[in-house]
Design a protein around this motif. Structure first.
Motif, PDB file in Angstrom:
ATOM      1  N   SER A 190       0.931  -1.150  -0.112  1.00  0.00           N
ATOM      2  CA  SER A 190       0.036  -0.049   0.120  1.00  0.00           C
ATOM      3  C   SER A 190       0.887   1.244  -0.149  1.00  0.00           C
ATOM      4  O   SER A 190       1.908   1.357   0.679  1.00  0.00           O
ATOM      5  CB  SER A 190      -1.044   0.122   1.161  1.00  0.00           C
ATOM      6  N   ILE A 191       0.387   2.399  -0.736  1.00  0.00           N
ATOM      7  CA  ILE A 191       0.933   3.645  -0.826  1.00  0.00           C
ATOM      8  C   ILE A 191       0.889   4.233   0.447  1.00  0.00           C
ATOM      9  O   ILE A 191       1.833   5.287   0.504  1.00  0.00           O
ATOM     10  CB  ILE A 191       0.351   4.404  -2.026  1.00  0.00           C
ATOM     11  N   VAL A 192       0.038   3.926   1.208  1.00  0.00           N
ATOM     12  CA  VAL A 192       0.016   4.793   2.354  1.00  0.00           C
ATOM     13  C   VAL A 192       0.545   3.887   4.176  1.00  0.00           C
ATOM     14  O   VAL A 192       0.907   4.663   4.663  1.00  0.00           O
ATOM     15  CB  VAL A 192      -1.592   5.000   2.901  1.00  0.00           C
ATOM     16  N   THR A 193       0.585   2.683   3.677  1.00  0.00           N
ATOM     17  CA  THR A 193       1.200   2.044   5.050  1.00  0.00           C
ATOM     18  C   THR A 193       2.779   1.923   5.004  1.00  0.00           C
ATOM     19  O   THR A 193       3.135   1.919   6.036  1.00  0.00           O
ATOM     20  CB  THR A 193       0.719   0.501   4.935  1.00  0.00           C
ATOM     21  N   ASN A 194       3.323   2.175   3.887  1.00  0.00           N
ATOM     22  CA  ASN A 194       4.741   1.932   3.730  1.00  0.00           C
ATOM     23  C   ASN A 194       5.401   1.040   4.319  1.00  0.00           C
ATOM     24  O   ASN A 194       6.572   0.989   4.963  1.00  0.00           O
ATOM     25  CB  ASN A 194       5.352   3.353   4.418  1.00  0.00           C
ATOM     26  N   LYS A 195       4.717  -0.259   4.157  1.00  0.00           N
ATOM     27  CA  LYS A 195       5.049  -1.424   4.917  1.00  0.00           C
ATOM     28  C   LYS A 195       4.898  -2.594   3.928  1.00  0.00           C
ATOM     29  O   LYS A 195       3.995  -2.566   2.967  1.00  0.00           O
ATOM     30  CB  LYS A 195       4.204  -1.651   6.018  1.00  0.00           C
ATOM     31  N   LYS A 196       5.739  -3.517   3.956  1.00  0.00           N
ATOM     32  CA  LYS A 196       5.483  -4.852   3.165  1.00  0.00           C
ATOM     33  C   LYS A 196       4.421  -5.524   3.707  1.00  0.00           C
ATOM     34  O   LYS A 196       4.218  -5.454   5.053  1.00  0.00           O
ATOM     35  CB  LYS A 196       6.650  -5.624   3.071  1.00  0.00           C
ATOM     36  N   ARG A 197       3.370  -6.270   2.778  1.00  0.00           N
ATOM     37  CA  ARG A 197       2.482  -6.952   3.393  1.00  0.00           C
ATOM     38  C   ARG A 197       3.000  -8.405   4.149  1.00  0.00           C
ATOM     39  O   ARG A 197       3.974  -8.653   3.596  1.00  0.00           O
ATOM     40  CB  ARG A 197       1.468  -7.370   2.236  1.00  0.00           C
ATOM     41  N   ASP A 198       2.176  -8.750   5.073  1.00  0.00           N
ATOM     42  CA  ASP A 198       2.696 -10.318   5.704  1.00  0.00           C
ATOM     43  C   ASP A 198       2.047 -11.179   4.784  1.00  0.00           C
ATOM     44  O   ASP A 198       0.671 -11.022   4.026  1.00  0.00           O
ATOM     45  CB  ASP A 198       1.791 -10.094   7.081  1.00  0.00           C
ATOM     46  N   TRP A 199       2.387 -12.620   5.166  1.00  0.00           N
ATOM     47  CA  TRP A 199       1.648 -13.739   4.375  1.00  0.00           C
ATOM     48  C   TRP A 199       0.548 -13.991   5.320  1.00  0.00           C
ATOM     49  O   TRP A 199       0.797 -14.030   6.360  1.00  0.00           O
ATOM     50  CB  TRP A 199       2.945 -14.656   4.441  1.00  0.00           C
ATOM     51  N   LEU A 200      -0.330 -14.323   4.419  1.00  0.00           N
ATOM     52  CA  LEU A 200      -1.855 -14.598   5.193  1.00  0.00           C
ATOM     53  C   LEU A 200      -1.693 -16.324   5.206  1.00  0.00           C
ATOM     54  O   LEU A 200      -1.986 -16.838   6.131  1.00  0.00           O
ATOM     55  CB  LEU A 200      -2.830 -14.303   4.425  1.00  0.00           C
ATOM     56  N   SER A 201      -1.004 -16.953   4.311  1.00  0.00           N
ATOM     57  CA  SER A 201      -0.896 -18.090   4.084  1.00  0.00           C
ATOM     58  C   SER A 201       0.870 -18.368   3.780  1.00  0.00           C
ATOM     59  O   SER A 201       1.052 -17.485   2.865  1.00  0.00           O
ATOM     60  CB  SER A 201      -1.581 -18.927   3.249  1.00  0.00           C
TER      61      SER A 201
ATOM     62  N   MET B 118      -1.758 -12.660   0.955  1.00  0.00           N
ATOM     63  CA  MET B 118      -1.121 -11.745   1.584  1.00  0.00           C
ATOM     64  C   MET B 118      -2.108 -10.691   2.473  1.00  0.00           C
ATOM     65  O   MET B 118      -3.274 -10.589   2.040  1.00  0.00           O
ATOM     66  CB  MET B 118      -0.155 -11.021   0.781  1.00  0.00           C
ATOM     67  N   ILE B 119      -1.739  -9.880   3.257  1.00  0.00           N
ATOM     68  CA  ILE B 119      -2.627  -9.125   4.217  1.00  0.00           C
ATOM     69  C   ILE B 119      -1.839  -8.086   4.826  1.00  0.00           C
ATOM     70  O   ILE B 119      -0.525  -8.054   5.081  1.00  0.00           O
ATOM     71  CB  ILE B 119      -3.192 -10.170   5.422  1.00  0.00           C
TER      72      ILE B 119
ATOM     73  N   PHE C  75      -5.749 -10.424   0.433  1.00  0.00           N
ATOM     74  CA  PHE C  75      -5.904 -11.325  -0.726  1.00  0.00           C
ATOM     75  C   PHE C  75      -5.894 -12.743  -0.388  1.00  0.00           C
ATOM     76  O   PHE C  75      -4.925 -13.187   0.147  1.00  0.00           O
ATOM     77  CB  PHE C  75      -5.124 -11.081  -2.088  1.00  0.00           C
ATOM     78  N   VAL C  76      -6.715 -13.601  -0.666  1.00  0.00           N
ATOM     79  CA  VAL C  76      -7.157 -14.944  -0.107  1.00  0.00           C
ATOM     80  C   VAL C  76      -7.010 -15.764  -1.381  1.00  0.00           C
ATOM     81  O   VAL C  76      -7.640 -15.407  -2.509  1.00  0.00           O
ATOM     82  CB  VAL C  76      -8.297 -15.339   0.468  1.00  0.00           C
ATOM     83  N   ASP C  77      -6.434 -16.969  -1.311  1.00  0.00           N
ATOM     84  CA  ASP C  77      -6.531 -18.139  -2.478  1.00  0.00           C
ATOM     85  C   ASP C  77      -7.808 -17.872  -3.161  1.00  0.00           C
ATOM     86  O   ASP C  77      -8.967 -17.751  -2.674  1.00  0.00           O
ATOM     87  CB  ASP C  77      -6.321 -19.228  -1.887  1.00  0.00           C
ATOM     88  N   PRO C  78      -7.740 -17.913  -4.497  1.00  0.00           N
ATOM     89  CA  PRO C  78      -8.995 -17.543  -5.259  1.00  0.00           C
ATOM     90  C   PRO C  78      -9.874 -19.078  -5.226  1.00  0.00           C
ATOM     91  O   PRO C  78     -10.685 -18.739  -6.277  1.00  0.00           O
ATOM     92  CB  PRO C  78      -8.254 -17.349  -6.607  1.00  0.00           C
ATOM     93  N   LEU C  79      -9.563 -19.884  -4.615  1.00  0.00           N
ATOM     94  CA  LEU C  79     -10.444 -21.280  -4.827  1.00  0.00           C
ATOM     95  C   LEU C  79     -11.880 -21.151  -4.867  1.00  0.00           C
ATOM     96  O   LEU C  79     -12.512 -21.635  -5.481  1.00  0.00           O
ATOM     97  CB  LEU C  79     -10.009 -22.164  -3.424  1.00  0.00           C
ATOM     98  N   PHE C  80     -12.386 -20.141  -4.006  1.00  0.00           N
ATOM     99  CA  PHE C  80     -13.883 -19.845  -3.852  1.00  0.00           C
ATOM    100  C   PHE C  80     -14.497 -18.812  -4.239  1.00  0.00           C
ATOM    101  O   PHE C  80     -15.403 -18.205  -4.105  1.00  0.00           O
ATOM    102  CB  PHE C  80     -14.423 -20.127  -2.532  1.00  0.00           C
TER     103      PHE C  80
ATOM    104  N   VAL D 102      -8.522 -13.911   7.955  1.00  0.00           N
ATOM    105  CA  VAL D 102      -7.733 -14.883   8.861  1.00  0.00           C
ATOM    106  C   VAL D 102      -8.796 -16.063   8.550  1.00  0.00           C
ATOM    107  O   VAL D 102      -8.105 -17.193   8.307  1.00  0.00           O
ATOM    108  CB  VAL D 102      -7.346 -14.555  10.258  1.00  0.00           C
ATOM    109  N   THR D 103      -9.911 -16.069   9.053  1.00  0.00           N
ATOM    110  CA  THR D 103     -10.716 -17.208   9.174  1.00  0.00           C
ATOM    111  C   THR D 103     -10.886 -17.795   7.731  1.00  0.00           C
ATOM    112  O   THR D 103     -10.838 -19.251   7.525  1.00  0.00           O
ATOM    113  CB  THR D 103     -12.081 -16.924   9.768  1.00  0.00           C
ATOM    114  N   PHE D 104     -10.840 -17.202   6.750  1.00  0.00           N
ATOM    115  CA  PHE D 104     -11.214 -17.518   5.572  1.00  0.00           C
ATOM    116  C   PHE D 104      -9.906 -18.336   4.835  1.00  0.00           C
ATOM    117  O   PHE D 104      -9.894 -19.343   4.353  1.00  0.00           O
ATOM    118  CB  PHE D 104     -11.739 -16.784   4.355  1.00  0.00           C
ATOM    119  N   ALA D 105      -8.794 -17.640   5.078  1.00  0.00           N
ATOM    120  CA  ALA D 105      -7.582 -18.379   4.958  1.00  0.00           C
ATOM    121  C   ALA D 105      -7.182 -19.563   5.586  1.00  0.00           C
ATOM    122  O   ALA D 105      -6.702 -20.779   4.902  1.00  0.00           O
ATOM    123  CB  ALA D 105      -6.383 -17.316   5.193  1.00  0.00           C
TER     124      ALA D 105
END
Length: 608
Positions: A170-181, A299-300, A320-325, A372-375
């Protein structure tokens, strides 16, 4: 472009366009949408989940989409993962079977669909700027707005800035995203002519054949899984229904001999050997001469919103969660409903700062729980499939507890606040519920840990000394319109009938169920006195009885045996959440304990 807008939205995809339309429908705020590309443009993600439809209806875009030729009606999914027969389910399967009214979504040509939504936002009064790439976004010196600078040198101030730009840091958080899985996926796909419709597959299991009701087809094979989606496209000036065929796999598998699926010949040879799918694609020919690719890592971001910094993240920009569903667009547009309600309530001038901060906390906290729950739910399924494919690099690098990018602390609160998605559970277990899940898998392991609380009958329970309870409004998240609870008895019969009638014709019967836009719910918030924004447990009045629980506990210690005897299931879950948050004080009782990190095996067995 004016010098100031109340809301600037970065990104004109379904999430950003829907938010702009909803804000204009709600009224009172000026809105600009900055989209770096020029529409129409191609995009991955051509099949949707049914919670999208009520949002399109609320924004006013549904009639325009239905009037186009870019879509095919979708009724559910066929998932060939384990065994001889696929898992199948209608959307909202149990309620569809109960009331006989099908919930539905769409397969679409994204280039046309996304343009309809962006044009609709413009029609509603939002100012849309295409080819407007954002270079930076910083808090203005006065702290009352954000300064947005475009790559072409233009600048604009925003009362609030919404990043709906997709899957990047994100352009506003100035952080790398964490792995959701913990796993990494790549999607490879192309559109083909000559495919047979999925609903024609033979077998008594096929609930879609009667009535020719189109589902998505998802088919597992050794190196990943395939999707099969009908997509209307313009080919040589003529409208034709193609099929989008894609492979989701691990990038490392592409390096193995004979497994470079970016080669069109290798790709087609591979998918023609996949069980069930091969029955549908023997005579297909590609529309294009090269394969399309996209990474789809789960990622999250650590924060989805910041009240003081005046920004929010929406859609894939948040997680973003795996596109499975096929959940991405439905999640993003329902987030847009929440953001529109949040910004309208914040700017309305009728709420105290404390109540405003509570709403912003709800958006951040509750949508984190959804993610988190969906992942975890998807990882649970990957774990089960991996156990059936011991020689597969793909399946055995997914769903393993050690492969998850989540800490146990992150999962506790999510599992205690967010239910397993009923549709997902139906598909995964063929109606068996939690009893049908592998107890050693990541979801059930964390679920057991979250439920692992053991108190004796003579333990006395009271609120911790620094706990503060406040009443006020809350965001109803996810607040899907036209939804019936997993336990239908929680909704009055006439409300269930109205929900069923709504799905029969969402446009004509839009008023038969309550609107989601602008909806706030009364709630009670339990927080630690020294950290009210960080440590907070929200109770929605009428859903989990926080007000009643507070009245029971504020007068002093209550015996655990007396307390649980008076609590309904929603309140018992609330007690667990308060215990895990350290907001309850325990006194006396031999062996009284609260275990939030014990071995999960016995608890998992008990949960079954």
């Amino acid at each position: 472009m004016r010098s100031y807008y109340d809301v600037v939205v970065m990104g004109g995809g379904p999430g950003g366009a829907t938010l702009a339309a909803l804000l204009m429908k709600q009224g009172g705020l000026s809105v600009a949408v900055l989209e770096k590309e020029h529409f129409p443009r191609e995009h991955i993600g051509e099949s949707f989940a049914h919670p999208l439809i009520p949002v399109l209806e609320e924004s006013g875009a549904l009639e325009k989409v239905l009037a186009s030729n870019c879509w095919v009606k979708k009724f559910g999914g066929i998932f060939q993962w384990r065994g001889e027969e696929p898992h199948v389910a209608f959307f909202d399967h149990s309620n569809t079977v109960r009331d006989g009214v099908h919930r539905w979504a769409m397969h679409v040509n994204r280039a046309e669909f996304d343009k309809i939504l962006l044009d609709h936002a413009k029609d509603c009064g939002a100012e849309v700027f295409e080819g407007a790439a954002v270079a930076s976004c910083t808090l203005a010196e006065d702290g009352g707005s954000r300064e947005v600078v475009l790559k072409d040198g233009r600048s604009v101030r925003a009362g609030y800035f919404v990043d709906a730009s997709g899957r990047r840091n994100s352009i506003v958080t100035n952080k790398k995203r964490d792995w959701l899985s913990g796993y990494r996926n790549i999607a490879i796909w192309q559109h083909y002519l000559g495919g047979v419709f999925t609903q024609t597959l033979d077998g008594d299991w096929n609930i879609f054949r009667d009535g020719a009701m189109s589902p998505i087809g998802c088919f597992a094979f050794r190196d990943g899984w395939c999707w099969y989606i009908p997509v209307p496209k313009i080919i040589d000036g003529e409208r034709k229904v193609t099929h989008s065929i894609g492979i989701v796999t691990d990038p490392d598998i592409l390096k193995q001999p004979g497994s470079d699926f970016t080669d069109p010949e290798v790709f087609l040879r591979t998918v023609k050997e996949v069980p069930k799918l091969r029955e549908l694609i023997q005579d297909v020919t590609p529309v294009g001469d090269r394969m399309l690719t996209a990474t789809n890592y789960s990622m999250i971001n650590d924060k989805f919103a910041d009240f003081d910094e005046r920004w929010l993240l929406l859609g894939d920009a948040s997680y973003f969660v795996d596109p499975l569903f096929s959940s991405g667009v439905a999640f993003a547009t329902n987030q847009a409903v929440a953001v529109a309600t949040l910004l309208g309530s914040t700017a309305g001038g009728t709420l105290s700062e404390q109540d405003q901060r509570g709403l912003w906390h709800d958006y951040d906290h509750e949508w984190h729980g959804m993610a988190v729950t969906f992942a975890l739910s998807i990882d649970q399924w990957y774990y089960a499939i991996g156990s059936d494919n011991p020689d597969s690099v793909y399946w055995n690098s997914r769903g393993k507890p050690e492969s998850l990018g989540l800490s146990h602390e992150q999962t506790f609160d999510a599992l205690l606040n967010t239910a397993f998605t009923p549709d997902l559970l139906e598909v995964m277990t063929a109606g068996e519920g939690l009893n049908g899940l592998d107890i050693e898998g990541p979801f059930m392991s964390e679920y057991a840990r979250a439920q692992d609380i053991s108190l004796t009958e003579d333990t006395k329970v009271s609120l911790a000394d620094d706990v503060v309870v406040t009443a006020g409004p809350g965001l109803d998240i996810p607040g899907f319109k036209g939804a019936i609870p997993p336990d239908p008895s929680l909704m009055a019969a006439e409300e269930r009938a109205a929900a069923a009638a709504y799905w029969d014709d969402p446009v004509r019967r839009s008023d038969s169920v309550p609107a989601a836009l602008g909806r706030l719910v009364p709630c009670h918030r339990f927080s630690r006195g020294d950290q009210p924004d960080r440590t907070q447990v929200r109770s929605v009045d009428g859903r989990d009885g926080g007000a009643e629980l507070w009245n029971l506990l504020r007068r002093g210690p209550v015996l655990w045996s007396h307390l649980v005897a008076d609590l309904d299931p929603g309140q018992q879950l609330l007690v667990r959440r308060l215990l895990h948050a350290g907001m309850l004080k325990l006194d006396g009782g031999s062996g009284a304990s609260v275990s939030v990190s014990a071995d999960s095996g016995s608890a998992a067995d008990e949960a079954r």
